[in-house]
Design an enzyme around this catalytic site. Structure first.
Site, PDB file in Angstrom:
ATOM      1  CB  CYS A 115      -2.659   6.901  -3.191  1.00  0.00           C
ATOM      2  SG  CYS A 115      -3.277   8.059  -4.444  1.00  0.00           S
TER       3      CYS A 115
ATOM      4  CB  CYS B 279      -0.155   6.793  -6.035  1.00  0.00           C
ATOM      5  SG  CYS B 279      -1.371   5.485  -6.341  1.00  0.00           S
TER       6      CYS B 279
ATOM      7  CB  CYS C  18      -2.309   9.321  -7.855  1.00  0.00           C
ATOM      8  SG  CYS C  18      -3.149   8.008  -8.728  1.00  0.00           S
TER       9      CYS C  18
ATOM     10  CB  CYS D 167      -5.971   7.011  -6.832  1.00  0.00           C
ATOM     11  SG  CYS D 167      -5.143   5.419  -6.668  1.00  0.00           S
TER      12      CYS D 167
END
Length: 181
Positions: free
Chosen positions: A65, A35, A31, A62
């Site tokens: 994000c 995030c 991430c 992810c």
């Protein structure tokens, strides 16, 4: 891991975006520092200087994000938002909250959600709340105001109004009709 990186992760600090990425070993996902996902356990976090280093270690980006910079197809993105609403309907959710959580403008989120789902995020949220309230009215003896608060509508009068508008009956009438069947 340096303390400043950990503080950036737990604080969702967007000023660190692009300076490092973090991965969670238990999920296999990496991430951005900003995030909005759940804060991982510190011992499960690895820090990388760039996206390529995280990918080289077999972590995947992810979906929330999008640290790889790629946009999800609208349908997938809206499903993530709808899932969030289903899981969090009792929380105080606004369009601004959704836009911040899912990295979009309020206008774009509203327009895309309505195009994909056929209803606005607010209408979808109210539907989730009313369905949850129906279950509670059937399964429990809790007072109507407590049920309203537990599904995210703390004002009892507002809850009754929304419930009646969506179902055609008051919460008390709904409960009574379920017990007489």
């Amino acid at each position: 891991m340096q303390e400043r990186y950990w503080q950036a992760i737990i604080g969702n600090d967007a000023s660190y975006d692009g300076t490092f990425y973090y991965a969670v070993t238990t999920t296999g996902i990496f991430c951005r520092p900003s995030c909005k996902s759940r804060v991982p356990k510190r011992e499960n976090v690895r820090v990388f200087p760039d996206r390529q280093a995280a990918v080289a270690e077999h972590f995947r980006p992810c979906k929330r994000c999008r640290p790889d910079g790629l946009r999800l197809p609208d349908e997938e993105w809206i499903e993530l938002i709808a899932d969030y609403i289903k899981e969090s309907y009792a929380a105080p959710i606004t369009l601004s909250v959704l836009a911040e959580q899912f990295y979009a403008s309020v206008y774009h989120l509203q327009r895309t959600f309505k195009r994909v789902k056929g209803v606005t995020p607010l209408t979808y949220l109210q539907h989730q709340r009313i369905e949850a309230a129906k279950q509670l009215l059937i399964e429990t003896d809790k007072p109507v105001n407590v049920i309203g608060a537990s599904v995210g509508i703390a004002n009892a009068a507002h809850f009754t109004t929304v419930f009646q508008k969506k179902t055609g009956v008051t919460p008390s009438e709904f409960r009574q009709s379920c017990t007489t069947i």
